[in-house]
Design a protein around this motif. Sequence first.
Motif, short mmCIF file in Angstrom:
data_model
loop_
_atom_site.label_atom_id
_atom_site.label_comp_id
_atom_site.label_asym_id
_atom_site.label_seq_id
_atom_site.Cartn_x
_atom_site.Cartn_y
_atom_site.Cartn_z
N VAL A 25 -7.93 12.98 -3.25
CA VAL A 25 -8.73 11.92 -3.86
C VAL A 25 -9.80 12.58 -4.73
O VAL A 25 -10.60 13.36 -4.22
N LEU A 74 -10.01 2.88 -0.16
CA LEU A 74 -8.65 3.42 -0.03
C LEU A 74 -7.70 2.36 0.55
O LEU A 74 -6.56 2.22 0.10
N SER A 117 -13.19 4.68 2.88
CA SER A 117 -12.01 4.20 3.61
C SER A 117 -11.68 2.76 3.24
O SER A 117 -10.50 2.39 3.12
N ILE A 126 -4.70 7.43 -4.06
CA ILE A 126 -4.49 8.73 -3.43
C ILE A 126 -3.35 9.42 -4.17
O ILE A 126 -2.26 8.86 -4.31
#
Length: 143
Positions: A96, A80, A77, A87
């Motif tokens: 992903v 990202l 996370s 993504i």
Amino acid sequence: MVVRRAKKSRKMRGHRTMGWGAKGQHRDRGKEGGRQIGMGKEKWSWVVKYGKDWYGKHGFVNPTSYTKAVITLRQLSNLLDNGKIEIESKDGKNVVDLTKYGYEKLLGSGNVNMPIIIKIAEASEKAKQKIMKIGGQVISPEK
């Protein structure tokens, strides 16, 4: 330079010390010390400059051991959010591919805040459950 025709090593064969006096002379590399003596005393400046790992335990790495490149949900996370892992959108779903980034296993500590489809070789049961709970999916490619 003068050529030394009658070399001492040729002349002195059979003589125990070859003309160098006491038995141990002219064998080691001088005051440097053949057995690393004085590294904590008179040669400390050499240790500081060149021998950073001279002291201490250095461990052993088993040559047959294998470590997997793992990533946790928390790390995923963060990557990202920072944009370090992209993504891809396929059919309106976020995908992903972690194998493209060199990861082999997904672990379940932490959380992901959006439903995503993750492609990875292995994933722990906890990670799969957390991804499924928010509406995502974990896909492992066939071996």
